[in-house]
Design an enzyme around this catalytic site. Sequence first.
Site, short mmCIF file in Angstrom:
data_model
loop_
_atom_site.label_atom_id
_atom_site.label_comp_id
_atom_site.label_asym_id
_atom_site.label_seq_id
_atom_site.Cartn_x
_atom_site.Cartn_y
_atom_site.Cartn_z
N ARG A 223 0.85 -1.25 -0.03
CA ARG A 223 0.09 0.13 -0.11
C ARG A 223 0.95 1.41 0.08
NH1 ARG A 223 -0.67 2.61 5.19
NH2 ARG A 223 -2.81 3.50 4.39
N ASN A 225 1.57 5.10 1.55
CA ASN A 225 1.01 6.29 2.46
C ASN A 225 1.80 7.56 2.13
OD1 ASN A 225 -0.43 7.37 5.09
ND2 ASN A 225 1.40 6.96 6.04
N GLU A 265 5.46 6.74 1.14
CA GLU A 265 6.00 5.54 1.69
C GLU A 265 5.29 4.30 0.70
OE1 GLU A 265 6.33 6.97 6.49
OE2 GLU A 265 4.81 5.50 5.86
C1 HEM Z 1 0.38 5.37 10.76
C2 HEM Z 1 3.08 1.16 11.71
C3 HEM Z 1 0.27 -1.30 8.75
C4 HEM Z 1 -2.73 2.55 8.23
C5 HEM Z 1 1.28 4.37 11.38
C6 HEM Z 1 2.33 4.44 12.46
C7 HEM Z 1 2.87 3.51 12.57
C8 HEM Z 1 2.37 2.31 11.73
C9 HEM Z 1 4.04 3.39 13.43
C10 HEM Z 1 2.54 5.98 12.75
C11 HEM Z 1 1.59 5.96 14.30
C12 HEM Z 1 1.88 7.17 15.02
O1 HEM Z 1 1.44 8.38 14.87
O2 HEM Z 1 2.62 6.93 15.89
C13 HEM Z 1 2.38 0.15 11.21
C14 HEM Z 1 2.98 -1.07 10.92
C15 HEM Z 1 2.05 -2.13 10.00
C16 HEM Z 1 1.03 -0.76 9.53
C17 HEM Z 1 4.27 -1.75 11.62
C18 HEM Z 1 2.40 -3.53 9.59
C19 HEM Z 1 1.90 -4.42 10.21
C20 HEM Z 1 -0.85 -0.42 8.38
C21 HEM Z 1 -1.74 -0.99 7.42
C22 HEM Z 1 -2.70 0.27 7.27
C23 HEM Z 1 -2.18 1.08 8.00
C24 HEM Z 1 -2.12 -2.35 6.84
C25 HEM Z 1 -3.91 0.25 6.38
C26 HEM Z 1 -4.82 0.96 6.35
C27 HEM Z 1 -1.92 3.40 8.64
C28 HEM Z 1 -2.33 4.86 8.75
C29 HEM Z 1 -1.57 5.63 9.43
C30 HEM Z 1 -0.55 4.74 9.89
C31 HEM Z 1 -3.88 5.55 8.01
C32 HEM Z 1 -1.65 7.13 9.46
C33 HEM Z 1 -0.67 7.76 8.63
C34 HEM Z 1 -0.67 9.14 8.16
O3 HEM Z 1 -1.67 9.67 8.06
O4 HEM Z 1 0.41 9.59 7.73
N1 HEM Z 1 1.23 2.89 11.05
N2 HEM Z 1 1.40 0.35 10.13
N3 HEM Z 1 -1.19 0.78 8.68
N4 HEM Z 1 -0.87 3.74 9.54
FE1 HEM Z 1 0.04 1.71 9.94
#
Ligand code: HEM
Length: 343
Positions: A223, A225, A265
């Site tokens: 995906r 981001n 990303e």
């Molecule tokens: C943000 C890790 C998978 C959606 C984040 C953050 C981390 C993270 C560390 C930042 C949170 C903060 O503010 O401290 C991961 C890891 C994943 C994973 C390790 C794998 C297992 C996913 C998946 C989705 C997702 C599959 C699918 C929808 C999001 C979204 C954000 C986010 C929407 C906010 C990002 C932004 O607005 O810039 N994720 N994530 N994540 N993650 Fe994940």
Amino acid sequence: MTIQFNDETFRDDYTFRNSEWAIRRFPFPFHEDSYMYSVNMERHRGGPEGSVYEKRFDVDEHYISEMRDRAQVLADDPLRCQSLPHMTLAGWDLLELIMVSKSEDYPDLFELHRDGATWRWVNKPLGIDDTFTFMDESSLPYGPMEYITRQTQGDFAVLDQRENNLWMDAGMVTTQADWSLDFDIGMNFFEWHAPVPMAHEMGVFKRALKFLLNVQQGSPARRLNWTMTVNPLLDTSPENYHKWGIQKTMLTPENVGRKQHLRVELQTFFRLPRSNALVFPIRCYLIALEDLVTVPKWGRRLHRVIRDLPEELATYKGFIDNRPMILDYLSQYDDGQTTSPGI
Ligand code: HEM
């Protein structure tokens, strides 16, 4: 094609630049004129020749300089790389996945020669030629995850799978968009996602976790981001916020095109064979707005996305204060034409 590696910096004098080639292959993340969180996941089964999706682990012109920046971050702060004791097997799985993928996908740059447990790894761009014993940590200068991720662009979260959840039990995180491995280590999927606005209520994380728990070996997923970063900084960590946070106040109408970067990303998900862990490589691509607008449909669309983005998201992504200035700049490139869906 043969890659011409740049000699550049992602700090201090910021000599980072994208070539024409890098601009053309930039993973522009918007397929319509607006953006909202969704479970935007698909199979990672390659992509058009030359695109960032083509290979399992994309190597580009920034490779050598990114690895140098990573080494510098680690020298200043060793806690950017951590692996809980039960994750060593997953580290070997990851080392194997990357070495096999890179040597198959870039045979001119990387070689892997295996004779039983004796492996020889040749990384030509970084000038490495090491022979070691697979599964014997004492035969490498670092643990297996650290060894291979010091040679691979992008951050890596290595997740243990248990109790129908994923646990961030290991990682190499030096190019992150404002989150901390040291803070998140040992947390589960819902805990480390707690700060994200709106997505929990929309059910995004419940559905995403269900998808991830079922990722099978040999069928990786991906995906995109995105966020915004002032200056081409790889290390926008909370640990160093005191260094880079202030740079957001230095944007002016004169320098916004050069200094403001869209940060995308490419996130991929691979099941690992022996440990059943899930590895989550997060590959960061940066592009200055002045380069992005050389593709007219990108400039037009980014203007509309940023203009209409909900305030919660612009705040979380850290550019709410600079949004008016960014919009003033981008509006020059929006001729009002209707766009069709697709990149
Ligand atoms: C943000 C890790 C998978 C959606 C984040 C953050 C981390 C993270 C560390 C930042 C949170 C903060 O503010 O401290 C991961 C890891 C994943 C994973 C390790 C794998 C297992 C996913 C998946 C989705 C997702 C599959 C699918 C929808 C999001 C979204 C954000 C986010 C929407 C906010 C990002 C932004 O607005 O810039 N994720 N994530 N994540 N993650 Fe994940």
